[in-house]
Design a protein around this motif. Structure first.
Motif, PDB file in Angstrom:
ATOM      1  N   GLU A  82      14.587 -27.174  26.358  1.00  0.00           N
ATOM      2  CA  GLU A  82      14.560 -27.936  27.607  1.00  0.00           C
ATOM      3  C   GLU A  82      15.674 -28.981  27.624  1.00  0.00           C
ATOM      4  N   ALA A  83      15.907 -29.621  26.472  1.00  0.00           N
ATOM      5  CA  ALA A  83      16.988 -30.602  26.405  1.00  0.00           C
ATOM      6  C   ALA A  83      18.338 -29.941  26.659  1.00  0.00           C
ATOM      7  N   ALA A  84      18.546 -28.748  26.100  1.00  0.00           N
ATOM      8  CA  ALA A  84      19.805 -28.033  26.323  1.00  0.00           C
ATOM      9  C   ALA A  84      19.983 -27.701  27.804  1.00  0.00           C
ATOM     10  N   ARG A  85      18.904 -27.266  28.443  1.00  0.00           N
ATOM     11  CA  ARG A  85      18.981 -26.939  29.871  1.00  0.00           C
ATOM     12  C   ARG A  85      19.424 -28.158  30.673  1.00  0.00           C
ATOM     13  N   ARG A  86      18.852 -29.320  30.376  1.00  0.00           N
ATOM     14  CA  ARG A  86      19.194 -30.522  31.133  1.00  0.00           C
ATOM     15  C   ARG A  86      20.620 -31.003  30.826  1.00  0.00           C
ATOM     16  N   VAL A  87      21.008 -30.919  29.556  1.00  0.00           N
ATOM     17  CA  VAL A  87      22.372 -31.334  29.190  1.00  0.00           C
ATOM     18  C   VAL A  87      23.399 -30.481  29.916  1.00  0.00           C
ATOM     19  N   LEU A  88      23.212 -29.167  29.919  1.00  0.00           N
ATOM     20  CA  LEU A  88      24.177 -28.268  30.553  1.00  0.00           C
ATOM     21  C   LEU A  88      24.150 -28.390  32.074  1.00  0.00           C
ATOM     22  N   GLU A  89      23.007 -28.734  32.606  1.00  0.00           N
ATOM     23  CA  GLU A  89      22.907 -28.952  34.061  1.00  0.00           C
ATOM     24  C   GLU A  89      23.704 -30.192  34.458  1.00  0.00           C
ATOM     25  N   GLN A  90      23.640 -31.219  33.630  1.00  0.00           N
ATOM     26  CA  GLN A  90      24.335 -32.477  33.930  1.00  0.00           C
ATOM     27  C   GLN A  90      25.824 -32.414  33.588  1.00  0.00           C
ATOM     28  N   ASN A  91      26.178 -31.623  32.574  1.00  0.00           N
ATOM     29  CA  ASN A  91      27.572 -31.541  32.131  1.00  0.00           C
ATOM     30  C   ASN A  91      27.909 -30.088  31.814  1.00  0.00           C
ATOM     31  N   PRO A  92      28.289 -29.304  32.817  1.00  0.00           N
ATOM     32  CA  PRO A  92      28.551 -27.870  32.587  1.00  0.00           C
ATOM     33  C   PRO A  92      29.681 -27.601  31.601  1.00  0.00           C
ATOM     34  N   ASP A  93      30.566 -28.564  31.386  1.00  0.00           N
ATOM     35  CA  ASP A  93      31.673 -28.349  30.452  1.00  0.00           C
ATOM     36  C   ASP A  93      31.274 -28.544  28.995  1.00  0.00           C
ATOM     37  N   CYS A  94      30.101 -29.089  28.767  1.00  0.00           N
ATOM     38  CA  CYS A  94      29.625 -29.308  27.403  1.00  0.00           C
ATOM     39  C   CYS A  94      29.226 -27.966  26.773  1.00  0.00           C
ATOM     40  N   ARG A  95      29.392 -27.861  25.473  1.00  0.00           N
ATOM     41  CA  ARG A  95      28.945 -26.681  24.723  1.00  0.00           C
ATOM     42  C   ARG A  95      27.759 -27.079  23.857  1.00  0.00           C
ATOM     43  N   VAL A  96      26.764 -26.206  23.792  1.00  0.00           N
ATOM     44  CA  VAL A  96      25.563 -26.500  23.002  1.00  0.00           C
ATOM     45  C   VAL A  96      25.403 -25.438  21.925  1.00  0.00           C
ATOM     46  N   LEU A  97      25.254 -25.891  20.682  1.00  0.00           N
ATOM     47  CA  LEU A  97      24.916 -25.026  19.559  1.00  0.00           C
ATOM     48  C   LEU A  97      23.489 -25.337  19.142  1.00  0.00           C
ATOM     49  N   MET A  98      22.618 -24.337  19.193  1.00  0.00           N
ATOM     50  CA  MET A  98      21.225 -24.549  18.845  1.00  0.00           C
ATOM     51  C   MET A  98      21.044 -24.454  17.334  1.00  0.00           C
ATOM     52  N   LEU A  99      20.170 -25.319  16.794  1.00  0.00           N
ATOM     53  CA  LEU A  99      19.887 -25.383  15.361  1.00  0.00           C
ATOM     54  C   LEU A  99      18.422 -25.069  15.107  1.00  0.00           C
ATOM     55  N   THR A 100      18.142 -24.319  14.060  1.00  0.00           N
ATOM     56  CA  THR A 100      16.763 -24.057  13.692  1.00  0.00           C
ATOM     57  C   THR A 100      16.690 -23.643  12.240  1.00  0.00           C
ATOM     58  N   THR A 101      15.492 -23.721  11.658  1.00  0.00           N
ATOM     59  CA  THR A 101      15.260 -23.207  10.314  1.00  0.00           C
ATOM     60  C   THR A 101      14.755 -21.770  10.372  1.00  0.00           C
ATOM     61  N   PHE A 102      14.546 -21.234  11.569  1.00  0.00           N
ATOM     62  CA  PHE A 102      13.991 -19.901  11.724  1.00  0.00           C
ATOM     63  C   PHE A 102      14.954 -19.017  12.510  1.00  0.00           C
ATOM     64  N   ASP A 103      15.217 -17.834  11.990  1.00  0.00           N
ATOM     65  CA  ASP A 103      16.122 -16.885  12.632  1.00  0.00           C
ATOM     66  C   ASP A 103      15.293 -15.975  13.526  1.00  0.00           C
ATOM     67  N   LEU A 104      14.902 -16.475  14.688  1.00  0.00           N
ATOM     68  CA  LEU A 104      14.033 -15.739  15.586  1.00  0.00           C
ATOM     69  C   LEU A 104      14.793 -15.318  16.837  1.00  0.00           C
ATOM     70  N   ASP A 105      14.878 -14.010  17.049  1.00  0.00           N
ATOM     71  CA  ASP A 105      15.672 -13.496  18.159  1.00  0.00           C
ATOM     72  C   ASP A 105      15.242 -14.052  19.502  1.00  0.00           C
ATOM     73  N   ARG A 106      13.921 -14.267  19.696  1.00  0.00           N
ATOM     74  CA  ARG A 106      13.467 -14.690  21.015  1.00  0.00           C
ATOM     75  C   ARG A 106      14.014 -16.074  21.365  1.00  0.00           C
ATOM     76  N   TYR A 107      14.176 -16.926  20.368  1.00  0.00           N
ATOM     77  CA  TYR A 107      14.741 -18.235  20.646  1.00  0.00           C
ATOM     78  C   TYR A 107      16.245 -18.149  20.868  1.00  0.00           C
ATOM     79  N   VAL A 108      16.905 -17.229  20.148  1.00  0.00           N
ATOM     80  CA  VAL A 108      18.327 -17.025  20.363  1.00  0.00           C
ATOM     81  C   VAL A 108      18.569 -16.595  21.799  1.00  0.00           C
TER      82      VAL A 108
END
Length: 261
Positions: A82-108
């Motif tokens: 949800e935070a990524a969605r809001r960040v990209l909505e406010q600043n489309p030029d920003c790039r977001v790299l998601m971090l996790t301890t779990f390699d789960l395709d559904r989150y990717v």
């Protein structure tokens, strides 16, 4: 007779190097933030700020306008998706790299559908972390189109409500999990702005073809292919090739389960 000047060596400079990106680190674990800050700063990458939860990340991104956000998926108050969605909505030029301890395709897939440029496990090597930040800052996606195709085929047309991932670290409250994984955007981009050739290129990109493979398939130079790809991105406000693959599926240009191109 005038002297012949010494030959001037061919030392014309190449294009200037890409400026180092400014990074925001969003993770609820202070040790992770400290470690990532140390890794990035020792490699010449500026850390503009830190955030301990999703709400802080959104506010910090609005205030600091970073080039790249390292965003943990599991955080209190507001999860990373949800935070990524809001960040990209406010600043489309920003790039977001998601971090996790779990390699789960559904989150990717969920992160890509929201517009994230890539996905990293937290045990990433220092070299890979710095390289990933620099890569996505240039506009490239961290995941290859072929991997994106696999993710989209598995999750774009299914229920995006996973159960709790296994093995939460001790002391990590269940409330840090994303409550749900969002599905694809309900409104698809209008493809009528594309020329027939650009539509063909987008369809082939959806099948996972690289620029070199596109050039061979269409009997074009790679330079021409790059021009078509750049125009597609500009017309459809796409951030990278991974997002183009998602769009190709969601608009029906490529069918799930169809043969790989």
């Amino acid at each position: 007779m005038s002297a012949v000047p010494d030959a001037v060596p061919d030392t014309a400079p190449g294009p200037p190097p890409e400026p180092a990106p400014r990074v925001l680190i969003a993770d609820d674990q202070a040790l992770v933030r400290t470690g990532f800050r140390l890794i990035l700063t020792t490699r010449g990458i500026e850390v503009a700020g830190e955030a301990a939860d999703g709400a802080e990340a959104v506010a910090a991104a609005r205030r600091l306008r970073p080039d790249v956000v390292l965003m943990d998926i599991r955080m209190p108050n507001m999860d990373g998706l949800e935070a990524a969605r809001r960040v990209l909505e406010q600043n489309p030029d920003c790039r977001v790299l998601m971090l996790t301890t779990f390699d789960l395709d559904r989150y990717v897939y969920a992160a890509l559908a929201l517009g994230a440029s890539g996905f990293l496990l937290k045990d990433v090597t220092p070299q890979h972390l710095a390289a990933a930040v620099r890569l996505v800052n240039t506009g490239d996606a961290l995941l290859s189109p072929s991997i994106t195709r696999r993710l989209v085929e598995r999750f774009a047309f299914s229920d995006h409500r996973p159960g709790p991932p296994p093995g939460d670290p001790p002391g990590r409250p269940a409330g840090n999990r994303p409550a749900r994984v969002p599905g694809p955007p309900a409104v698809h981009r209008d493809l009528t702005a594309l020329t027939p050739r650009e539509l063909e290129v987008l369809t082939l990109m959806g099948g996972g073809l690289s620029n070199a493979e596109l050039a061979r398939e269409l009997t074009l130079s790679e330079a021409t292919v790059k021009t078509h790809v750049a125009r597609i991105f500009a017309k459809l406000a796409l951030r990278d090739r991974a997002q183009a693959v998602v769009l190709a599926y969601e608009t029906g240009l490529v069918s799930p389960g169809g043969p790989a191109l």
